[in-house]
Design an enzyme around this catalytic site. Structure first.
Site, PDB file in Angstrom:
ATOM      1  N   ASN A  11       0.971  -1.116  -0.025  1.00 57.97           N
ATOM      2  CA  ASN A  11      -0.143   0.054  -0.015  1.00 57.97           C
ATOM      3  C   ASN A  11       0.832   1.197   0.074  1.00 57.97           C
ATOM      4  O   ASN A  11       1.495   1.459   1.251  1.00 57.97           O
ATOM      5  CB  ASN A  11      -0.848   0.005   1.337  1.00 57.97           C
ATOM      6  CG  ASN A  11      -1.672   1.178   1.324  1.00 57.97           C
ATOM      7  OD1 ASN A  11      -1.606   1.972   0.573  1.00 57.97           O
ATOM      8  ND2 ASN A  11      -2.189   1.481   2.580  1.00 57.97           N
ATOM      9  N   TRP A  12       0.947   1.978  -1.182  1.00 56.22           N
ATOM     10  CA  TRP A  12       1.897   3.102  -1.177  1.00 56.22           C
ATOM     11  C   TRP A  12       1.110   4.380  -0.579  1.00 56.22           C
ATOM     12  O   TRP A  12       2.070   5.443  -0.561  1.00 56.22           O
ATOM     13  CB  TRP A  12       2.258   3.222  -2.696  1.00 56.22           C
ATOM     14  CG  TRP A  12       2.891   2.241  -3.228  1.00 56.22           C
ATOM     15  CD1 TRP A  12       3.598   1.094  -2.685  1.00 56.22           C
ATOM     16  CD2 TRP A  12       3.479   2.125  -4.560  1.00 56.22           C
ATOM     17  NE1 TRP A  12       4.335  -0.060  -3.512  1.00 56.22           N
ATOM     18  CE2 TRP A  12       4.274   0.861  -4.565  1.00 56.22           C
ATOM     19  CE3 TRP A  12       3.459   2.828  -5.947  1.00 56.22           C
ATOM     20  CZ2 TRP A  12       4.902   0.370  -5.941  1.00 56.22           C
ATOM     21  CZ3 TRP A  12       3.851   2.461  -7.048  1.00 56.22           C
ATOM     22  CH2 TRP A  12       4.627   1.188  -7.031  1.00 56.22           C
ATOM     23  N   GLU A 105      -6.930   4.079   7.905  1.00 57.90           N
ATOM     24  CA  GLU A 105      -6.759   5.643   7.693  1.00 57.90           C
ATOM     25  C   GLU A 105      -7.994   6.127   7.088  1.00 57.90           C
ATOM     26  O   GLU A 105      -8.373   7.330   7.444  1.00 57.90           O
ATOM     27  CB  GLU A 105      -5.449   5.875   6.918  1.00 57.90           C
ATOM     28  CG  GLU A 105      -4.297   5.591   7.531  1.00 57.90           C
ATOM     29  CD  GLU A 105      -3.169   5.181   6.708  1.00 57.90           C
ATOM     30  OE1 GLU A 105      -3.137   5.464   5.621  1.00 57.90           O
ATOM     31  OE2 GLU A 105      -1.971   4.810   7.733  1.00 57.90           O
ATOM     32  N   GLY A 239       3.013  -1.236   4.375  1.00 59.86           N
ATOM     33  CA  GLY A 239       2.696   0.211   3.974  1.00 59.86           C
ATOM     34  C   GLY A 239       4.072   0.660   3.699  1.00 59.86           C
ATOM     35  O   GLY A 239       4.755   0.374   2.592  1.00 59.86           O
ATOM     36  N   GLY A 240       4.739   1.348   4.699  1.00 62.31           N
ATOM     37  CA  GLY A 240       5.998   2.075   4.409  1.00 62.31           C
ATOM     38  C   GLY A 240       6.951   1.229   3.626  1.00 62.31           C
ATOM     39  O   GLY A 240       7.730   1.660   2.884  1.00 62.31           O
TER      40      GLY A 240
HETATM   41  C1  PEP Z   1      -0.789  -0.217   6.035  1.00 63.84           C
HETATM   42  O1  PEP Z   1      -0.960   0.894   5.505  1.00 63.84           O
HETATM   43  O2  PEP Z   1      -1.828  -1.095   5.630  1.00 63.84           O
HETATM   44  C2  PEP Z   1       0.485  -0.526   6.684  1.00 63.84           C
HETATM   45  C3  PEP Z   1       0.215  -1.619   7.315  1.00 63.84           C
HETATM   46  O3  PEP Z   1       1.326   0.279   7.014  1.00 63.84           O
HETATM   47  P1  PEP Z   1       2.852   0.169   7.675  1.00 63.84           P
HETATM   48  O4  PEP Z   1       3.470  -1.140   7.096  1.00 63.84           O
HETATM   49  O5  PEP Z   1       3.561   1.070   7.228  1.00 63.84           O
HETATM   50  O6  PEP Z   1       2.615  -0.195   9.118  1.00 63.84           O
END
Ligand code: PEP
Length: 260
Positions: A11-12, A105, A239-240
């Site tokens: 997930n960008w 989010e 995510g990140g």
């Molecule tokens: C996400 O946004 O779904 C997520 C899991 O982010 P991160 O890996 O940055 O915690």
């Protein structure tokens, strides 16, 4: 024989314009290729911003990359005067396969309710898109209700009232672990995934065995292995760490097929 093919989803969020997005897709495809990634063993999907979907699709088609693309959201409406919204048929035309629905989010900053998430799942089904239904508890919900009550409520609400259930994926993402560097232990994640599967089974029957359940929340190449060992966890939503092609390819190297 049915298999749950693991899914590694990136997930960008609101990062990367369309030029940066295609550069990252190209780099990721090369890196996976170099590592001999077998896409039949582990599916890999990226979720760029809406503005990059067209360019991503063109590149993937032209280069015959086996990566899938997903969208980060969908409108609950199918067409009409809904300024700023993107419909399921628009996404389907761009060869989008998956759609993130009910990401924390969106629930937090856009007040998405269980009811709206249910409608967005319906929008995915009617456009033949596969929703990745995101569920998870906040820190205060964890303290007051334990880890599984909220995710179970959210998934059952998202699945209720559909004429028939088409393919869907669940992403269990404790909100307190998203973007924080904190992670659930693999045992905690497995336990919640098991309870989610059990709840789906109790209400919707045998479809539960085929549903892929992902873990998400600060997943990195150094901690992914533990999550992938859980028998009820079929991949990760990242995510990140998905913004770095080496790191994301490192996460995708885990191979775990569940043969039912
Ligand atoms: C996400 O946004 O779904 C997520 C899991 O982010 P991160 O890996 O940055 O915690």
């Amino acid at each position: 024989m049915t298999e749950r093919i693991p899914l590694i989803a990136g997930n960008w969020k609101m990062n990367l314009d369309h030029l940066q997005s295609i550069a990252l897709i190209q780099k990721l495809a090369w890196t996976l290729n170099e590592k001999g990634h077998d896409f039949k063993d582990v599916e890999v999907s990226v979720f760029p911003p809406f503005t990059a979907l067209r360019s991503a699709q063109t590149l993937i088609d032209a280069e015959k990359f086996e990566l899938n693309i997903g969208a980060q959201d969908i409108s609950q409406h199918s067409v009409g005067a809904f300024t700023g919204e993107i419909s399921g048929s628009m996404l389907a035309k761009l060869a989008v396969k998956y759609v993130l629905v009910g990401h924390s989010e969106r629930r937090q900053y856009h007040n998405e309710t269980d009811e709206l998430v249910q409608q967005k799942v319906a929008a995915c089904f009617s456009a033949n898109l596969t929703p990745i239904i995101c569920v998870g508890e906040t820190q205060s919900e964890l303290e007051s209700h334990g880890p599984s009550a909220v995710p179970v409520r959210q998934i059952l609400a998202a699945l209720q009232g559909h004429e028939s259930l088409k393919e869907f994926v669940v992403a269990y993402e404790p909100v307190w672990a998203i973007g924080t560097g904190e992670v659930a232990t693999p045992e905690q994640a497995e336990q919640v995934a098991q309870e989610i599967r059990k709840a789906i089974q109790e209400v919707h029957g045998e479809v539960a065995e085929q549903v892929r359940i992902l873990y998400g929340g600060s997943v990195k190449s150094v901690n992914v292995a533990g999550f992938m060992q859980g028998p009820n966890i079929d991949g990760v939503l990242v995510g990140g760490a998905s913004l770095d092609s080496d790191e994301f390819a490192g996460i995708a190297r885990y191979k775990k097929h569940i043969v039912l």
